[in-house]
Enzyme design. Structure first.
Site, PDB file in Angstrom:
ATOM      1  N   PHE A   1      34.348  35.260  66.404  1.00  0.00           N
ATOM      2  CA  PHE A   1      33.946  36.220  65.386  1.00  0.00           C
ATOM      3  C   PHE A   1      35.174  36.922  64.801  1.00  0.00           C
ATOM      4  CE2 PHE A   1      32.608  40.591  64.230  1.00  0.00           C
ATOM      5  CZ  PHE A   1      31.843  40.248  63.132  1.00  0.00           C
ATOM      6  N   GLN A   2      35.278  36.891  63.505  1.00  0.00           N
ATOM      7  CA  GLN A   2      36.393  37.496  62.757  1.00  0.00           C
ATOM      8  C   GLN A   2      37.762  36.954  63.171  1.00  0.00           C
ATOM      9  OE1 GLN A   2      35.751  41.811  62.668  1.00  0.00           O
ATOM     10  NE2 GLN A   2      34.522  41.513  60.824  1.00  0.00           N
TER      11      GLN A   2
ATOM     12  N   GLU B   1      41.237  47.236  52.218  1.00  0.00           N
ATOM     13  CA  GLU B   1      42.552  46.890  52.777  1.00  0.00           C
ATOM     14  C   GLU B   1      43.565  46.569  51.695  1.00  0.00           C
ATOM     15  OE1 GLU B   1      39.684  45.721  53.874  1.00  0.00           O
ATOM     16  OE2 GLU B   1      39.543  46.077  56.040  1.00  0.00           O
TER      17      GLU B   1
ATOM     18  N   LYS C   1      43.916  41.190  70.726  1.00  0.00           N
ATOM     19  CA  LYS C   1      43.296  42.371  71.307  1.00  0.00           C
ATOM     20  C   LYS C   1      43.714  42.555  72.771  1.00  0.00           C
ATOM     21  CE  LYS C   1      39.008  44.905  70.894  1.00  0.00           C
ATOM     22  NZ  LYS C   1      37.586  44.859  70.529  1.00  0.00           N
TER      23      LYS C   1
ATOM     24  N   MET D   1      45.072  43.009  27.290  1.00  0.00           N
ATOM     25  CA  MET D   1      46.164  42.054  27.191  1.00  0.00           C
ATOM     26  C   MET D   1      45.636  40.634  26.996  1.00  0.00           C
ATOM     27  SD  MET D   1      49.278  41.645  26.908  1.00  0.00           S
ATOM     28  CE  MET D   1      50.378  42.887  27.539  1.00  0.00           C
TER      29      MET D   1
HETATM   30  C1  TPP Z   1      43.866  40.547  39.657  1.00  0.00           C
HETATM   31  C2  TPP Z   1      44.108  40.088  38.267  1.00  0.00           C
HETATM   32  N1  TPP Z   1      43.164  39.385  37.607  1.00  0.00           N
HETATM   33  C3  TPP Z   1      43.378  38.974  36.334  1.00  0.00           C
HETATM   34  C4  TPP Z   1      44.557  39.242  35.708  1.00  0.00           C
HETATM   35  C5  TPP Z   1      44.797  38.757  34.267  1.00  0.00           C
HETATM   36  N2  TPP Z   1      44.974  39.908  33.362  1.00  0.00           N
HETATM   37  C6  TPP Z   1      46.186  40.359  33.003  1.00  0.00           C
HETATM   38  S1  TPP Z   1      46.124  41.690  32.000  1.00  0.00           S
HETATM   39  C7  TPP Z   1      44.442  41.682  32.017  1.00  0.00           C
HETATM   40  C8  TPP Z   1      43.669  42.701  31.243  1.00  0.00           C
HETATM   41  C9  TPP Z   1      43.800  44.057  31.784  1.00  0.00           C
HETATM   42  O1  TPP Z   1      42.840  44.894  31.163  1.00  0.00           O
HETATM   43  P1  TPP Z   1      42.919  46.443  31.358  1.00  0.00           P
HETATM   44  O2  TPP Z   1      43.055  46.774  32.774  1.00  0.00           O
HETATM   45  O3  TPP Z   1      41.780  47.078  30.644  1.00  0.00           O
HETATM   46  O4  TPP Z   1      44.287  46.812  30.652  1.00  0.00           O
HETATM   47  P2  TPP Z   1      44.664  46.718  29.091  1.00  0.00           P
HETATM   48  O5  TPP Z   1      45.364  45.431  28.881  1.00  0.00           O
HETATM   49  O6  TPP Z   1      43.415  46.809  28.303  1.00  0.00           O
HETATM   50  O7  TPP Z   1      45.578  47.866  28.877  1.00  0.00           O
HETATM   51  C10 TPP Z   1      43.958  40.625  32.798  1.00  0.00           C
HETATM   52  C11 TPP Z   1      42.534  40.315  32.981  1.00  0.00           C
HETATM   53  C12 TPP Z   1      45.526  39.946  36.452  1.00  0.00           C
HETATM   54  N3  TPP Z   1      46.726  40.218  35.959  1.00  0.00           N
HETATM   55  N4  TPP Z   1      45.266  40.369  37.708  1.00  0.00           N
END
Ligand code: TPP
Ligand code: MG
Lengths: 586, 175
Positions: A138-139, A76, A188, A501
């Site tokens: 339920f749900q 979803e 529903k 990042m």
């Molecule tokens: C749902 C979610 N969880 C955690 C984060 C924190 N976060 C931001 S950038 C990142 C790393 C992303 O890694 P990748 O997808 O490999 O991209 P890259 O930076 O290596 O290009 C994380 C964990 C986020 N933005 N969103």
């Protein structure tokens, strides 16, 4: 169901839809009313996932499958991001549907994303029968309560007769003024109940004023400030795109000779190549507009909200400047940055209205400053990103190759992380609505499903998704949706084997303690092929151009993995808490 | 500017069950404690009026009013200082009836405080007092000495010295 490009749906459907919105009354069930109401709103495609509490509506979608296209996503969350991608590229309302309980809660991330990025979306959830409400059936989950803080509006329907009016309101609220997500929860029994259906579009709600009135005095005051400015700087945001004010915006900046910078969501409102486009502001934005924010004498903010990723430390943000804020949402005025003149209204109207009040100007010397600082950024950062001399591939050169082969006309759908910042920095955006990314929420997993929606929302456009190896795996199951619908999206994963990042921050601010950021990744090519999607992986510079070419020339969907340098960093960077003018180049 | 002050927030809304959640979340997200909240009908048919008392800076107050007005079902929100409003709170005391007859002092307190006896029976009597917070607190202190069986105080209700032109706004919508 087969995949039909959204455009085709539009053409065959609008005629019928118009008929339905006229005043004929028919006796039908609530669930049929849901589908007919969506059709009356011009919905050609929706994204969702069935389950017990929404089954009556799915039964109607089956009957109407030649008129309204339901895309079964694999989660979803994917349905919401697909609806967002569709909305962002088309300007229309995206629609997502789910069952009660877990189906509904899985929508929340996408709803929160749409709320913070002002994306028009209507979500419809099934709910347990009204006699069971509050009984922990339920749900059963209180999705109206859960979604309240992240929706522009939400409502629970317990009677079939409410359905047309509530859906009409939902579309009106989602799209008008500052857009946002709306959730409608339908019990529903209301789906089964029969009633006399008649559809009328919503044209107004007495407690809701989507567009504030523009005070002509503020227009004159803003024009005076702009006309007398020696060093004006425009920072524009998504408000220009949402207001469909690209032409008016261009006319204003061209007449007054205003150097103009963009926030991430504002990208593509004018082409990257436009001489007045001085780049992106914010944490990983361009050097010149960040530094010169603290040197301009008049800062003209248009349809943006001074997010902290844009402003850095507010205490040292543009303190020397008079600030003009063109804004549709009065609650944004003075929220983060005190303005001298607030011009309320729809950007299309206010920009058109200020144009005749502006004097022609060119600000040649001031422009030269942007060019000088660009040169510094080019020498220190851009050159190595785009024309690397080291062995490993950079993310930047992949973007350069995509620009070249798409003429900068593709819609770029990005995930969240280093690749996102690199894509925003280096992608050529020569067509409006081309940067589809999760800005405010920074939702990893956004890109793949959003790309599906984007391609369906603009089948005539090339849609190139760019994700990291981390975020790609958050919604990787949507490859199933791509396989089933054959939607021809181009999927690029920039694989650095890291949550890049976060790793960059660990390197810079946590003494290289790489806590849980290095990843062992699966064979992404095999996974794509498992879904019968053409796939390739490249790790050598000499293979890159051909691989991108093959991807763009392949008719259907295509997966391309590019192995990039593991520990490259994104610069420039404004460290958290620092001032925009303290932007670091290394 | 950054001084915390008491403000009375008046919100005119459509009747909607979900709205309480929406509005209280606006305060909760910003860690602003609601001192009191009251919901009632208003001078206009089918329009509810909420009176919320909060303590914060004027700058915060303005931003919050913006967030409240932004809600689809909010017709209009205002904020006012203590000086700009006429306001009252109301309270009820339940006290043992014996005390009323045995303790002369109680009768004096009731008279001086302008409190009103709502009901008396063999076991207890109920005293009602409307007024400013300080008056109610004074009465509470004085009666505490004798023992209070039950006490409750309402949220603030308030009207403003200046007009609130909701009717005009709603008429404008109807063209
Ligand atoms: C749902 C979610 N969880 C955690 C984060 C924190 N976060 C931001 S950038 C990142 C790393 C992303 O890694 P990748 O997808 O490999 O991209 P890259 O930076 O290596 O290009 C994380 C964990 C986020 N933005 N969103
Ligand atoms: Mg990565």
């Amino acid at each position: 169901m087969r995949f039909l490009p959204a455009q085709e749906f539009m053409e065959t459907k609008t005629i019928k839809n118009n008929e339905q919105s006229t005043s004929k009354t028919i006796r039908i069930s609530g669930s049929e009313a849901v589908v007919r109401s969506l059709m009356a709103e011009g919905v050609d495609v929706l994204y969702g996932y069935p389950g017990g509490a929404i089954m009556p509506v799915y039964d109607e979608l089956y009957k109407f499958q030649n008129e309204i296209h339901h895309v079964l996503t694999r989660h979803e969350q994917g349905a919401t991001h697909a609806a967002q991608g569709y909305a962002r590229i088309s300007g229309k309302v995206g629609v997502a549907m789910a069952t009660s309980g877990p189906g509904a809660t899985n929508l929340i991330t996408g709803i929160a994303d749409a709320q913070i990025d002002s994306t028009p979306m209507v979500c419809i959830t099934g709910q347990v029968g009204s006699h069971l409400l509050g009984s922990d059936a339920f749900q059963e989950t209180d999705i109206v309560g859960i979604s309240t803080p992240v929706t522009k509006w939400n409502h629970q329907v317990t009677k079939a007769s409410e359905i047309p009016e509530v859906i009409a309101k939902a579309f009106y609220i989602a799209k008008s003024g500052r857009p946002g997500p709306v959730l409608i929860d339908i019990t529903k029994d209301a789906q089964f109940e029969e009633f006399d259906f008649k559809y009328e579009k919503c044209t107004g709600i007495r407690s809701y004023k989507p567009i504030p009135e523009t005070d002509p005095n503020t227009l004159q005051a803003a024009a005076d400030l702009i006309n007398n400015a020696k060093k004006p700087l425009v920072v524009w945001g998504q408000g220009v795109i949402l207001g469909e004010a690209e032409a008016e915006f261009k006319a204003v900046i061209e007449k007054a000779g205003l150097p103009s910078a963009w926030t991430i969501l504002g990208a593509s409102a004018i082409p990257s190549t436009h001489p007045l486009n001085v780049g992106m502001v914010g944490m990983h934005g361009n050097y010149a507009p960040n530094v010169l924010t603290n040197e301009c004498d008049v800062l003209i903010a248009i349809g943006m909200r001074f997010d902290d990723r844009v402003t850095g430390n507010l205490a040292s943000y543009a303190k020397q400047a008079k600030v003009i804020h063109f804004e549709i949402d009065p609650a944004e005025v003075d929220k983060n940055v005190k303005t001298d003149v607030a011009v309320l209204g729809n950007s299309k109207d206010t920009l058109a209205a200020i144009l005749p009040l502006l004097k022609e100007n060119s600000h040649t010397e001031w422009h030269q400053k942007f060019k000088d600082l660009y040169q510094i950024e080019f020498d220190k950062v851009i050159k190595d990103d785009l024309h690397p001399t080291k062995d490993g591939l950079t993310m930047g050169e992949v973007l350069k190759e995509i620009n070249a082969q798409t003429k900068g006309e593709a819609a770029i759908v990005t995930d969240v992380g280093q690749h996102q910042m690199i894509a925003c920095r280096y992608a050529d955006f020569n067509v409006s609505k081309s940067n589809i990314t999760s800005g405010g929420l920074g939702t990893m997993g956004f890109a793949l499903p959003a790309a599906i929606g984007a391609k369906m929302g603009a089948p005539e456009r090339d849609v190139v998704m760019i994700a990291g190896d981390g975020g790609y795996q958050m919604t990787i199951q949507e490859l199933g949706t791509i396989f089933q619908t054959k939607v021809p999206v181009k999927i690029v994963v920039l694989n650095n084997n890291f949550l890049g990042m976060v790793r960059q921050w660990q390197q810079l601010f946590f003494d290289r303690r790489y806590a849980s950021t290095e990843m062992e990744n699966p064979d992404f090519v095999a996974i794509a092929k498992g879904y019968h999607i053409n796939a390739k992986s490249v790790s050598k510079r000499e293979d890159l151009a051909n691989a991108v070419k093959e991807m763009m020339e392949t008719e259907g969907p295509y997966f391309l993995e590019v192995m990039v340098e593991k520990e490259d960093n994104v610069f420039p960077m404004i460290p958290t808490g620092a001032s925009v003018s303290d932007v670091r180049l290394e | 500017m950054s001084e915390n002050k008491l403000y009375t927030v008046s919100i005119y809304t459509e009747n909607n069950i979900g709205l309480l959640n929406r509005i209280s979340a606006i305060f909760q997200r910003r860690h602003i404690n609601i001192e009191s909240i009251n919901s009632s009908i208003s001078e206009i048919e089918n329009v509810s009026k909420w009176t919320i008392v909060v303590k914060l800076t004027e700058d915060q107050m303005k931003k919050i009013i913006g967030q409240i007005e932004k809600q689809v079902e909010v017709i209009k929100a205002y904020y006012h200082t203590e000086e700009e409003t006429i306001y009252q709170e109301s309270c009820l005391f339940k006290i043992k009836s014996d005390l009323l007859f045995e303790e002369r002092q109680i009768q004096n307190i009731i008279k001086e405080s302008n409190a009103r006896i709502v009901t008396v029976n063999k076991e207890f009597f109920v005293l009602e007092k409307s007024g400013r917070r300080s008056e109610i607190e004074l009465l509470h202190r004085e009666l505490s000495a004798f023992g209070i069986l039950q006490f409750t105080r309402s949220g603030r209700i308030a009207v403003t010295k200046t007009p609130m032109e909701i009717t005009k706004m709603l008429e404008a919508f109807n063209y």
